[in-house]
Motif scaffolding. Structure first.
Motif, PDB file in Angstrom:
ATOM      1  N   ASP A 201      35.084  -9.611  -6.147  1.00 49.74           N
ATOM      2  CA  ASP A 201      35.449  -8.757  -7.283  1.00 49.74           C
ATOM      3  C   ASP A 201      35.581  -9.588  -8.548  1.00 49.74           C
ATOM      4  O   ASP A 201      35.158  -9.184  -9.635  1.00 49.74           O
ATOM      5  CB  ASP A 201      36.775  -8.046  -7.006  1.00 49.74           C
ATOM      6  CG  ASP A 201      36.665  -6.961  -5.953  1.00 49.74           C
ATOM      7  OD1 ASP A 201      35.549  -6.467  -5.731  1.00 49.74           O
ATOM      8  OD2 ASP A 201      37.695  -6.607  -5.355  1.00 49.74           O
ATOM      9  N   SER A 205      33.349  -9.420 -12.032  1.00 54.16           N
ATOM     10  CA  SER A 205      33.992  -9.211 -13.326  1.00 54.16           C
ATOM     11  C   SER A 205      33.618 -10.313 -14.316  1.00 54.16           C
ATOM     12  O   SER A 205      33.364 -10.049 -15.497  1.00 54.16           O
ATOM     13  CB  SER A 205      35.512  -9.171 -13.129  1.00 54.16           C
ATOM     14  OG  SER A 205      36.183  -8.776 -14.298  1.00 54.16           O
ATOM     15  N   LYS A 209      31.448  -9.697 -17.876  1.00 49.91           N
ATOM     16  CA  LYS A 209      31.857 -10.176 -19.199  1.00 49.91           C
ATOM     17  C   LYS A 209      30.823 -11.147 -19.769  1.00 49.91           C
ATOM     18  O   LYS A 209      30.391 -11.002 -20.915  1.00 49.91           O
ATOM     19  CB  LYS A 209      33.225 -10.855 -19.113  1.00 49.91           C
ATOM     20  CG  LYS A 209      33.670 -11.464 -20.435  1.00 49.91           C
ATOM     21  CD  LYS A 209      34.989 -12.201 -20.315  1.00 49.91           C
ATOM     22  CE  LYS A 209      35.367 -12.889 -21.635  1.00 49.91           C
ATOM     23  NZ  LYS A 209      36.644 -13.632 -21.534  1.00 49.91           N
ATOM     24  N   TYR A 216      30.423  -2.165 -15.045  1.00 49.84           N
ATOM     25  CA  TYR A 216      30.598  -2.930 -13.813  1.00 49.84           C
ATOM     26  C   TYR A 216      30.865  -1.936 -12.690  1.00 49.84           C
ATOM     27  O   TYR A 216      31.917  -1.301 -12.641  1.00 49.84           O
ATOM     28  CB  TYR A 216      31.755  -3.915 -13.966  1.00 49.84           C
ATOM     29  CG  TYR A 216      32.130  -4.671 -12.708  1.00 49.84           C
ATOM     30  CD1 TYR A 216      31.215  -4.944 -11.702  1.00 49.84           C
ATOM     31  CD2 TYR A 216      33.420  -5.152 -12.548  1.00 49.84           C
ATOM     32  CE1 TYR A 216      31.573  -5.649 -10.562  1.00 49.84           C
ATOM     33  CE2 TYR A 216      33.801  -5.875 -11.413  1.00 49.84           C
ATOM     34  CZ  TYR A 216      32.871  -6.114 -10.431  1.00 49.84           C
ATOM     35  OH  TYR A 216      33.233  -6.807  -9.306  1.00 49.84           O
ATOM     36  N   ASN A 218      31.591  -1.226  -8.851  1.00 47.09           N
ATOM     37  CA  ASN A 218      32.168  -1.909  -7.698  1.00 47.09           C
ATOM     38  C   ASN A 218      32.087  -0.974  -6.496  1.00 47.09           C
ATOM     39  O   ASN A 218      32.848  -0.013  -6.403  1.00 47.09           O
ATOM     40  CB  ASN A 218      33.611  -2.308  -7.997  1.00 47.09           C
ATOM     41  CG  ASN A 218      34.170  -3.279  -6.988  1.00 47.09           C
ATOM     42  OD1 ASN A 218      34.378  -2.927  -5.833  1.00 47.09           O
ATOM     43  ND2 ASN A 218      34.437  -4.509  -7.420  1.00 47.09           N
ATOM     44  N   TYR A 244      43.183   0.255 -17.602  1.00 42.56           N
ATOM     45  CA  TYR A 244      43.197  -1.102 -17.058  1.00 42.56           C
ATOM     46  C   TYR A 244      44.584  -1.479 -16.552  1.00 42.56           C
ATOM     47  O   TYR A 244      44.760  -2.000 -15.460  1.00 42.56           O
ATOM     48  CB  TYR A 244      42.810  -2.120 -18.146  1.00 42.56           C
ATOM     49  CG  TYR A 244      41.391  -2.073 -18.636  1.00 42.56           C
ATOM     50  CD1 TYR A 244      40.322  -1.914 -17.774  1.00 42.56           C
ATOM     51  CD2 TYR A 244      41.122  -2.233 -19.994  1.00 42.56           C
ATOM     52  CE1 TYR A 244      39.021  -1.904 -18.244  1.00 42.56           C
ATOM     53  CE2 TYR A 244      39.823  -2.233 -20.482  1.00 42.56           C
ATOM     54  CZ  TYR A 244      38.775  -2.061 -19.596  1.00 42.56           C
ATOM     55  OH  TYR A 244      37.488  -2.064 -20.066  1.00 42.56           O
ATOM     56  N   LEU A 263      40.398  -7.779 -12.702  1.00 39.88           N
ATOM     57  CA  LEU A 263      40.225  -6.957 -13.893  1.00 39.88           C
ATOM     58  C   LEU A 263      40.267  -7.756 -15.189  1.00 39.88           C
ATOM     59  O   LEU A 263      39.770  -7.303 -16.227  1.00 39.88           O
ATOM     60  CB  LEU A 263      41.319  -5.883 -13.948  1.00 39.88           C
ATOM     61  CG  LEU A 263      41.086  -4.604 -13.149  1.00 39.88           C
ATOM     62  CD1 LEU A 263      42.323  -3.731 -13.191  1.00 39.88           C
ATOM     63  CD2 LEU A 263      39.887  -3.837 -13.671  1.00 39.88           C
ATOM     64  N   VAL A 266      36.981  -8.220 -17.395  1.00 43.39           N
ATOM     65  CA  VAL A 266      36.448  -6.977 -17.975  1.00 43.39           C
ATOM     66  C   VAL A 266      37.416  -6.375 -18.976  1.00 43.39           C
ATOM     67  O   VAL A 266      36.995  -5.720 -19.939  1.00 43.39           O
ATOM     68  CB  VAL A 266      36.083  -5.947 -16.873  1.00 43.39           C
ATOM     69  CG1 VAL A 266      34.865  -6.390 -16.101  1.00 43.39           C
ATOM     70  CG2 VAL A 266      37.241  -5.663 -15.948  1.00 43.39           C
ATOM     71  N   VAL A 273      34.869  -0.104 -15.607  1.00 44.93           N
ATOM     72  CA  VAL A 273      34.611  -0.357 -14.192  1.00 44.93           C
ATOM     73  C   VAL A 273      34.508   0.978 -13.472  1.00 44.93           C
ATOM     74  O   VAL A 273      35.315   1.889 -13.709  1.00 44.93           O
ATOM     75  CB  VAL A 273      35.746  -1.197 -13.557  1.00 44.93           C
ATOM     76  CG1 VAL A 273      35.464  -1.470 -12.076  1.00 44.93           C
ATOM     77  CG2 VAL A 273      35.937  -2.514 -14.307  1.00 44.93           C
TER      78      VAL A 273
END
Length: 459
Positions: A201, A205, A209, A216, A218, A244, A263, A266, A273
């Motif tokens: 993950d 991320s 970026k 993104y 997932n 977020y 996280l 991002v 996401v």
């Protein structure tokens, strides 16, 4: 361009990988594919990463690793055979693991990190070969080729900020698909380092970026992030969108869908996401976005519990007037490599919530002895077996009576929180309860969140 990451359950077998291939083929903007190691095929199965940990133990013990190497490679052989791959990728992977077993490392932690990373490394090579075999313009790209470097220790690595400048210079050709292994990269000395947890993950991320992705995605084995753990609450409501910081709070408290640390890149880049399900790819999933882009329909977005905490309780008259009291205490914890989760205090009392995985009986005794010698508390006590319950929602501040209603719901369930802490942002309420009552606390608060008066749209 989209960065798309697949978890271990999505890559556990050839049949699962076939679903992944279709998902990538369905959207031409899905050009960066981040893969985990093959996960469990059933509840009783063993993850490839865990097998690699056993392999590291065998190498350290000086045992012959060949049998375990073949057990690990059997997972990749199944995938290779499923696609009738003419290129014998597994033969090259075998040679790679054998070389790894004979190599030298700066220390035991570096050896273990190098072995644990191979699940992703080998899977990315195999996935790229499968896609190329199926006529896709796909190739394997290592973290080193992308310019990602890490700092820190094996198993607890951090991305070097200069990596983002090098990623920005990476040229992704039109129509090209790159397959990148998650979970690891290299330090400046060329040693393999892995992230602490949820490593793939984090890799996804970082790439989102650094490559300035539009989205993104997932992919995992659930279609949504749910307002509560389905293992605790039957059929909890799905969350369409959340912020977020809500996701960070919920992930920290035990939502296993997404790692809270992952996280950060991002968030810094403002990239949305999308959590999606490999087995139901057409489901819209859950979008994680900046606060300004999220409209809530419940004051409580989600509730989660995380077990395994111990509290250090101190009583000392006029703590609030003693300059440096807390500083001395934190310096003692730092000496033993212990961080804290929460630290609620009063004029005479202070409680520090600590993840018990950092503690051993010896460390607890040493910390207690130093605190008594340096700080001289009137009372000192270790309070074990706590769970942290997080109630999260951007709308919490919109109902001044909501915290009181939560306390009533817990009281009606016979649960008395020992610590109550709400930050200045007011989007998260932290409670500690006995571990045995954590599930009941989640159920009681979730039931409250479903009441009509709590489900009104936030103004």
């Amino acid at each position: 361009m989209k960065v798309i990451k697949f978890g271990g359950s999505s890559l556990a077998t050839g049949a699962q990988l076939a679903k992944v291939v279709k998902i990538v083929q369905a959207d031409a903007t899905r050009q960066v594919v981040v893969v985990s190691a093959p996960g469990k095929r059933s509840k009783t199965d063993v993850k490839v990463t865990d097998l690699l940990g056993q392999l590291a133990d065998q190498v350290l013990a000086g045992k012959n690793p060949e049998a375990l190497i073949e057990t690990i490679l059997a997972r990749y052989t199944e995938i290779q055979q499923h696609f009738a791959l003419t290129d014998d990728v597994v033969a090259r992977l075998r040679q790679h693991l054998q070389r790894l077993a004979k190599a030298t490392y700066p220390g035991v932690d570096y050896l273990r990190s190098a072995f644990m990373a191979q699940g992703e490394h080998m899977n990315a090579q195999l996935v790229a070969a499968v896609m190329a075999h199926l006529g896709m313009n796909a190739r394997f790209v290592s973290p080193k080729e992308l310019g990602i470097t890490l700092t820190g220790k094996p198993g607890a690595a951090l991305v070097d900020e200069e990596s983002y400048g090098r990623l920005a210079q990476f040229v992704l050709q039109p129509g090209e698909i790159i397959v990148v292994p998650g979970f690891y990269a290299y330090d400046e000395a060329g040693n393999i380092l892995t992230f602490a947890r949820g490593g793939s993950d984090i890799t996804g991320s970082i790439l989102a970026k650094g490559l300035a992705a539009d989205l993104y995605e997932n992919f995992t084995d659930v279609s949504w992030v749910y307002a509560a753990d389905p293992g605790i609450v039957d059929h909890p409501r799905a969350i369409n969108t959340l912020t977020y910081r809500e996701m960070r709070e919920l992930a920290y408290a035990g939502f296993s869908v997404f790692n809270d640390e992952a996280l950060i890149p991002v968030i810094e880049a403002g990239i949305r996401v999308n959590i999606k399900n490999t087995n139901q790819p057409d489901a819209p999933g859950t979008i994680i976005a900046p606060t300004k882009n999220v409209q809530h329909h419940h004051h409580i977005t989600g509730v989660a519990a995380k077990k395994g905490f111990t509290a250090l309780y101190l009583h000392h008259y006029l703590i609030n007037q003693e300059v440096g009291f807390t500083l001395k205490l934190l310096q003692i914890l730092a000496k033993y490599g212990v961080s804290y989760e929460h630290m609620p205090s009063g004029i005479d009392d202070l409680t520090i919530i600590i993840d018990e995985n950092q503690l051993t009986p010896q460390i607890k005794d040493q910390i207690a002895a130093e605190v008594r010698a340096q700080i001289h508390p009137d009372e000192l006590e270790w309070l074990p077996d706590f769970a942290i319950v997080m109630v999260v929602g951007e709308g919490l501040y919109a109902r001044p009576d909501l915290v009181a209603r939560i306390m009533v719901a817990l009281a009606d369930a016979g649960i008395e929180p020992s610590v109550i802490n709400q930050g200045a942002s007011k989007i998260g309420l932290m409670l500690t309860v006995p571990t045995a009552k954590a599930a009941a606390a989640v159920s009681a608060i979730y039931a409250l969140s479903c009441h009509k008066q709590e489900a009104a749209a936030t103004k």
